[in-house]
Motif scaffolding. Sequence first.
Motif, PDB file in Angstrom:
ATOM      1  N   PHE A 148     -11.878  -8.504   3.709  1.00  0.00           N
ATOM      2  CA  PHE A 148     -10.727  -7.612   3.876  1.00  0.00           C
ATOM      3  C   PHE A 148     -11.100  -6.212   3.395  1.00  0.00           C
ATOM      4  O   PHE A 148     -11.594  -6.042   2.266  1.00  0.00           O
ATOM      5  CB  PHE A 148      -9.541  -8.165   3.072  1.00  0.00           C
ATOM      6  N   ASN A 149     -10.832  -5.198   4.229  1.00  0.00           N
ATOM      7  CA  ASN A 149     -11.271  -3.830   3.912  1.00  0.00           C
ATOM      8  C   ASN A 149     -10.319  -3.114   2.970  1.00  0.00           C
ATOM      9  O   ASN A 149     -10.688  -2.159   2.303  1.00  0.00           O
ATOM     10  CB  ASN A 149     -11.413  -3.010   5.207  1.00  0.00           C
ATOM     11  N   GLY A 150      -9.054  -3.535   2.900  1.00  0.00           N
ATOM     12  CA  GLY A 150      -8.066  -2.847   2.082  1.00  0.00           C
ATOM     13  C   GLY A 150      -8.169  -3.213   0.600  1.00  0.00           C
ATOM     14  O   GLY A 150      -8.948  -4.076   0.181  1.00  0.00           O
ATOM     15  N   PHE A 151      -7.338  -2.540  -0.222  1.00  0.00           N
ATOM     16  CA  PHE A 151      -7.322  -2.770  -1.665  1.00  0.00           C
ATOM     17  C   PHE A 151      -6.181  -3.734  -2.022  1.00  0.00           C
ATOM     18  O   PHE A 151      -5.071  -3.585  -1.526  1.00  0.00           O
ATOM     19  CB  PHE A 151      -7.116  -1.440  -2.397  1.00  0.00           C
ATOM     20  N   ILE A 152      -6.519  -4.758  -2.856  1.00  0.00           N
ATOM     21  CA  ILE A 152      -5.506  -5.722  -3.315  1.00  0.00           C
ATOM     22  C   ILE A 152      -5.403  -5.607  -4.830  1.00  0.00           C
ATOM     23  O   ILE A 152      -6.388  -5.834  -5.552  1.00  0.00           O
ATOM     24  CB  ILE A 152      -5.871  -7.161  -2.933  1.00  0.00           C
ATOM     25  N   ASP A 153      -4.210  -5.259  -5.293  1.00  0.00           N
ATOM     26  CA  ASP A 153      -3.976  -5.106  -6.724  1.00  0.00           C
ATOM     27  C   ASP A 153      -4.127  -6.460  -7.424  1.00  0.00           C
ATOM     28  O   ASP A 153      -3.733  -7.504  -6.893  1.00  0.00           O
ATOM     29  CB  ASP A 153      -2.573  -4.531  -6.952  1.00  0.00           C
ATOM     30  N   VAL A 154      -4.678  -6.436  -8.643  1.00  0.00           N
ATOM     31  CA  VAL A 154      -4.902  -7.687  -9.407  1.00  0.00           C
ATOM     32  C   VAL A 154      -3.589  -8.397  -9.674  1.00  0.00           C
ATOM     33  O   VAL A 154      -3.483  -9.620  -9.556  1.00  0.00           O
ATOM     34  CB  VAL A 154      -5.623  -7.374 -10.738  1.00  0.00           C
ATOM     35  N   LYS A 155      -2.541  -7.639 -10.045  1.00  0.00           N
ATOM     36  CA  LYS A 155      -1.238  -8.254 -10.333  1.00  0.00           C
ATOM     37  C   LYS A 155      -0.665  -8.921  -9.082  1.00  0.00           C
ATOM     38  O   LYS A 155      -0.075  -9.997  -9.143  1.00  0.00           O
ATOM     39  CB  LYS A 155      -0.262  -7.187 -10.849  1.00  0.00           C
ATOM     40  N   VAL A 156      -0.840  -8.231  -7.953  1.00  0.00           N
ATOM     41  CA  VAL A 156      -0.349  -8.800  -6.694  1.00  0.00           C
ATOM     42  C   VAL A 156      -1.100 -10.081  -6.356  1.00  0.00           C
ATOM     43  O   VAL A 156      -0.526 -11.094  -5.958  1.00  0.00           O
ATOM     44  CB  VAL A 156      -0.483  -7.776  -5.552  1.00  0.00           C
ATOM     45  N   ARG A 157      -2.446 -10.020  -6.539  1.00  0.00           N
ATOM     46  CA  ARG A 157      -3.263 -11.202  -6.245  1.00  0.00           C
ATOM     47  C   ARG A 157      -2.860 -12.374  -7.133  1.00  0.00           C
ATOM     48  O   ARG A 157      -2.690 -13.497  -6.661  1.00  0.00           O
ATOM     49  CB  ARG A 157      -4.741 -10.869  -6.477  1.00  0.00           C
ATOM     50  N   ASN A 158      -2.683 -12.136  -8.444  1.00  0.00           N
ATOM     51  CA  ASN A 158      -2.283 -13.215  -9.366  1.00  0.00           C
ATOM     52  C   ASN A 158      -0.910 -13.777  -9.001  1.00  0.00           C
ATOM     53  O   ASN A 158      -0.660 -14.982  -9.103  1.00  0.00           O
ATOM     54  CB  ASN A 158      -2.269 -12.701 -10.808  1.00  0.00           C
ATOM     55  N   PHE A 159      -0.002 -12.850  -8.589  1.00  0.00           N
ATOM     56  CA  PHE A 159       1.342 -13.283  -8.203  1.00  0.00           C
ATOM     57  C   PHE A 159       1.281 -14.252  -7.028  1.00  0.00           C
ATOM     58  O   PHE A 159       1.899 -15.314  -7.034  1.00  0.00           O
ATOM     59  CB  PHE A 159       2.197 -12.061  -7.845  1.00  0.00           C
ATOM     60  N   TYR A 160       0.521 -13.888  -5.999  1.00  0.00           N
ATOM     61  CA  TYR A 160       0.458 -14.739  -4.811  1.00  0.00           C
ATOM     62  C   TYR A 160      -0.250 -16.068  -5.085  1.00  0.00           C
ATOM     63  O   TYR A 160       0.130 -17.111  -4.542  1.00  0.00           O
ATOM     64  CB  TYR A 160      -0.217 -13.992  -3.660  1.00  0.00           C
ATOM     65  N   GLU A 161      -1.289 -16.043  -5.939  1.00  0.00           N
ATOM     66  CA  GLU A 161      -1.966 -17.301  -6.275  1.00  0.00           C
ATOM     67  C   GLU A 161      -1.011 -18.254  -6.995  1.00  0.00           C
ATOM     68  O   GLU A 161      -0.967 -19.459  -6.714  1.00  0.00           O
ATOM     69  CB  GLU A 161      -3.195 -17.015  -7.146  1.00  0.00           C
TER      70      GLU A 161
END
Length: 695
Positions: free
Chosen positions: A358-371
């Motif tokens: 994925f070329n875009g930026f994923i925030d760590v908080k967002v990533r943890n939230f979705y996991e």
Amino acid sequence: MIIKSIELNNFRIYRGKNRIDLTPDGEQNIIIVSGNNGYGKTTFLMSLVWCLYGKNMEKVDELYKKEIDEKGSYSKYIGNSLNSYSAQDGETRFSVAVTFTNVEIPNTTCTEITIVRSYDRATSTSDELEILIDGKVSDLFSDKDEEEMFIRDYILPIEIAKFFFFDAEKIVSFAQVNTPKQRAELSQAYSQVLGIQKYAELKNELEKLQDDYRRDAAQPHDKKEFNELLASIATDEEYISDCDSHIIEYQEKVSLLKYECNELQEKLIREGDLMSIERLNELKGEQEQYQKEVTEAQDGLKELYNFIPFGLAGNVLSEVSIQLKDEKTFRQNKLQLEGIEEKTDVILNDLDKARDSFNGFIDVKVRNFYEKEIKRLILKHFYNSIDVEKFESFQTLHDFTDLQYDDFLGLLTKIKECKTSFESLFNKYSKAKAELYSIEKKIREAEKNAESDYIQSLRLKKEGKEGEVTKLQEEIARLNIEIERKKDEIKAAKQKKKILSDRIDVSAKNKAIDEEATLLIQTIQHFLLRFKDEKKKALEKRLEEKLTSFLHKKDLVHHVVVDIQGNGEDVDINLFDASGRKIDKGILSMGERQMFASALLGALVEETGLDFPVFIDSPMQKFDINHSQNILTKFYPNVSKQVILFPLLMKELTEDEYGLIEKYVKKTYLIENTKNGSRFMEVEPNRLFDNYKQQ
């Protein structure tokens, strides 16, 4: 296994040698032996049981035990079996020989096996047993005990003989189990027939082997404790064996004393001339029946007393039940949750791989939230039956196995049934006790009128013997209590031994063997659980099918539940109607009880594949027309490869009924009786009733 022939020599009503050929032929598997009352049908069946089991024949049928008790001892009972005319001619010996074919003996080739049991009144010691293989004495046996064991191991175990030699009118007892002793004996028979017992014995042998290795590897302190426990168990088991021997000895003395008391009682009444012997015998019969009811009620009440402590601890048991249920759910959920975590990790790993491209930026908080949400949503939508929050901090307290959990549920069920059972047994006990007192009073009144010295001496003798009987019965009761106490101590010692054994590491040289033994024990335990469940379901299905087929009331029994506790120590068979209500087998008609017992016998034989002839006395005694037709066409032709029926023609088996099974009949015999005794006369199956009418 087929019984080729039976030969009676000077046995009771049969004078001289009387041989009968019982060989079936494929689908023609029924042999009929008939004669008038008193001609020797029941004696013929009794001779077969005696030939196979000797003095242990009382374990096959309560009738034999009763007759032995009435004579005072086994030697007196069997000693009277010499034909009276032969005795007058000076002969002292009688015998019964049974010849079998198709018997499989490991590492031994044979065509026939003949078992001969004989008794000589001149010696009056004990019966003699001889086993011939293809007509010759075999070196397989060094003494009589080995011959007796051979019969039990390779012919038919005595515990299950009651399923193959029976009076069809009396097998209703299978539906009338009232006492703990009756239930224990029947459970043992079921367990033996279903094959449960042999696997439990194999497991016990492996545990003994494992004990030896662990004891040798134990530290001095543990070894001392281990040896003390083993010695305690061995001592208690030997003590129980001694108690059993004493009980048998005392019971024989009681039987002899009661016989002598009855003789004295008859003399007292004859001298008093107040009661006929016929009336006395009637009262004795009633006395015996009520005494039996009192004993059965007492035994039942004693069993219920064991549940009193559990009843008092009802609240604790309820809490334990809830905890055990939660523990079982927790174990199931734990396994499922482990599977969920593995699957979730796979999904998250795949997401990580996808994120790399994925070329875009994923925030760590967002990533943890979705996991976190992915994990939660997987649980919610795919595994919503699991209460994760409830078991997050759950603590296991008891850690019961499935077998232990089932036993605990069985205990709860019994406790719930105790109240009704107690009231019923107490009422039965009170009523029987009152009737017994009334009868005993009548007998005492008849005895006490004459006051001569001779009468007084008879009365004193009788009272003395009655006193001895009372003391012996009290001692028997004490020994039975001791046996139960020792069994509890053995159980506790075995539990301590297991705990100690589990914490001992065996030496390196025996470690592989110990691990293999542990694996085998666990395998057998798991197998036993599955095996019992399979046998339970299969027996339920077969019994339901046979009851549906045999009973003309098609809606009487809707389903059957077979309850097997432990390793077959307690087996119970319950019937339920279409509404799910348990059917009290005691309220079934005599014909329906006989149908239940017949269906049970057929189901057991089919389920186990036991290959042994079935002998049935009074085969049609309690059946109505519909039941008779069902039992004749569906049961007797299929219950075994060889079925021998002992009907009373015209009464227990009519010509029309015989017509239903004639195509299955290979041989028919009529018992002729003359002034010299009875003998077998073979007649053509299609001429059976014609010949009978000409007798």
